[in-house]
Design a protein around this motif. Structure first.
Motif, mmCIF file in Angstrom:
data_model
loop_
_atom_site.group_PDB
_atom_site.id
_atom_site.type_symbol
_atom_site.label_atom_id
_atom_site.label_comp_id
_atom_site.label_asym_id
_atom_site.label_seq_id
_atom_site.Cartn_x
_atom_site.Cartn_y
_atom_site.Cartn_z
ATOM 1 N N ALA A 132 0.834 -1.237 0.085
ATOM 2 C CA ALA A 132 0.134 -0.050 0.119
ATOM 3 C C ALA A 132 0.920 1.332 0.036
ATOM 4 N N GLY A 187 0.382 -4.853 5.730
ATOM 5 C CA GLY A 187 -0.892 -4.547 6.417
ATOM 6 C C GLY A 187 -2.062 -4.575 5.330
ATOM 7 N N ARG A 188 -2.160 -3.667 4.840
ATOM 8 C CA ARG A 188 -3.443 -3.252 3.755
ATOM 9 C C ARG A 188 -3.371 -4.400 2.709
ATOM 10 N N ILE A 204 6.760 -6.051 6.808
ATOM 11 C CA ILE A 204 5.620 -5.859 7.746
ATOM 12 C C ILE A 204 4.532 -5.553 6.580
HETATM 13 P P1 BMP Z 1 0.328 -1.100 5.707
HETATM 14 O O1 BMP Z 1 1.040 -2.152 4.904
HETATM 15 O O2 BMP Z 1 -1.076 -1.262 5.512
HETATM 16 O O3 BMP Z 1 0.826 0.151 5.109
HETATM 17 O O4 BMP Z 1 0.700 -0.989 7.222
HETATM 18 C C1 BMP Z 1 1.857 -0.592 7.626
HETATM 19 C C2 BMP Z 1 1.938 -0.875 9.117
HETATM 20 O O5 BMP Z 1 3.241 -0.579 9.755
HETATM 21 C C3 BMP Z 1 1.028 -0.045 9.855
HETATM 22 O O6 BMP Z 1 0.438 -0.731 11.147
HETATM 23 C C4 BMP Z 1 1.719 1.256 10.036
HETATM 24 O O7 BMP Z 1 1.372 1.985 11.374
HETATM 25 C C5 BMP Z 1 3.126 0.600 10.606
HETATM 26 N N1 BMP Z 1 4.290 1.441 10.399
HETATM 27 C C6 BMP Z 1 4.539 1.871 9.151
HETATM 28 O O8 BMP Z 1 4.064 1.778 8.132
HETATM 29 N N2 BMP Z 1 5.666 2.833 8.832
HETATM 30 C C7 BMP Z 1 6.810 2.870 9.922
HETATM 31 O O9 BMP Z 1 7.641 3.631 9.658
HETATM 32 C C8 BMP Z 1 6.621 2.392 11.330
HETATM 33 C C9 BMP Z 1 5.006 1.805 11.385
HETATM 34 O O10 BMP Z 1 5.103 0.999 12.485
#
Ligand code: BMP
Length: 218
Positions: free
Chosen positions: A171, A190-191, A188
């Motif tokens: 995302a 999420g979406r 990591i």
């Molecule tokens: P997504 O893949 O939906 O963008 O989620 C990323 C996750 O990692 C979210 O929980 C966000 O709060 C966390 N996060 C981030 O995106 N960037 C950082 O630098 C630190 C994070 O904890």
């Protein structure tokens, strides 16, 4: 080892449990933060721990005494690790690490955040935070999958002594294989998983991409 952590930012308990069950074979841990915990309560940590170790992303950023109190609650709730900010300084970090070691748990320190604004104030201090985390014997760092070249720099500082977990895949525009190649240990996501039509298939695809990049180095 899948080298993938799911960021469970849904706000419904049943949905979270269903996704955790569906994707558990493709993730090594589940990261939970304010959205899910504020929506459903702290018990969600123990519920999700049935499926995978839980990383509590509270981005702890307070004075040492308050950090200590927060970390105690987090570990009492059943989390296996906590994410804390580094910019509050060594004493604040030490407080978290002290509590984590009492519980036999881990601390991850954010060095620089993955969104565009993360390059504004955090990037210039990221190396210093990485050095501090190394000296303080944190377990790992959170570094941006949106800027693999930064992960590479941070990796040089901590060598193989700390783990790097890296959000911003999917995302936010980062690519799992790129950031693994740059030196991240875990991505990591999420979406791209929890909003997918099939979270399980989405998780499988990213897990395969990571395995292909590692090419048996795992
Ligand atoms: P997504 O893949 O939906 O963008 O989620 C990323 C996750 O990692 C979210 O929980 C966000 O709060 C966390 N996060 C981030 O995106 N960037 C950082 O630098 C630190 C994070 O904890």
């Amino acid at each position: 080892n899948t080298h993938m952590i799911l960021a469970m930012d849904v706000t419904d308990r049943e949905e979270a449990l269903k996704i955790a069950e569906d994707v558990q074979e493709f993730v090594d841990a589940i990261k939970v933060g304010y959205p899910l915990i504020l929506a459903t309560g702290l018990d969600i940590i123990r519920d999700l721990a049935e499926f995978a170790p839980v990383i509590a992303d509270f981005k702890v950023a307070d004075i040492p005494n308050t950090n200590r109190l927060i970390c105690e609650q987090v570990f009492e709730a059943g989390a296996d690790a906590v994410i804390v900010q580094g910019f509050t300084g060594r004493d604040s970090l030490d407080a978290c690490i002290e509590i984590a070691s009492e519980y036999g748990k881990d601390v991850f320190v954010v060095s620089e955040m993955s969104h565009p604004g993360g390059a504004e104030f955090m990037q210039p201090i990221a190396e210093a935070i990485a050095k501090m985390a190394l000296e303080a014997r944190a377990f790992g760092l959170v570094a941006p999958a949106t800027r693999p070249e930064r992960v590479k720099e941070i990796r040089k500082i901590i060598r193989d002594r700390l783990t790097i977990i890296s959000p911003g895949v999917g995302a936010q525009g980062g690519k799992a294989s790129d950031v693994i190649a740059a030196g991240a240990d875990w991505v990591i996501v999420g979406r791209s998983i929890y909003k997918a039509e099939s979270p399980k298939e989405a998780a499988r695809e990213i897990a395969e991409e990571i395995q292909a990049e590692l090419g048996g180095k795992n």
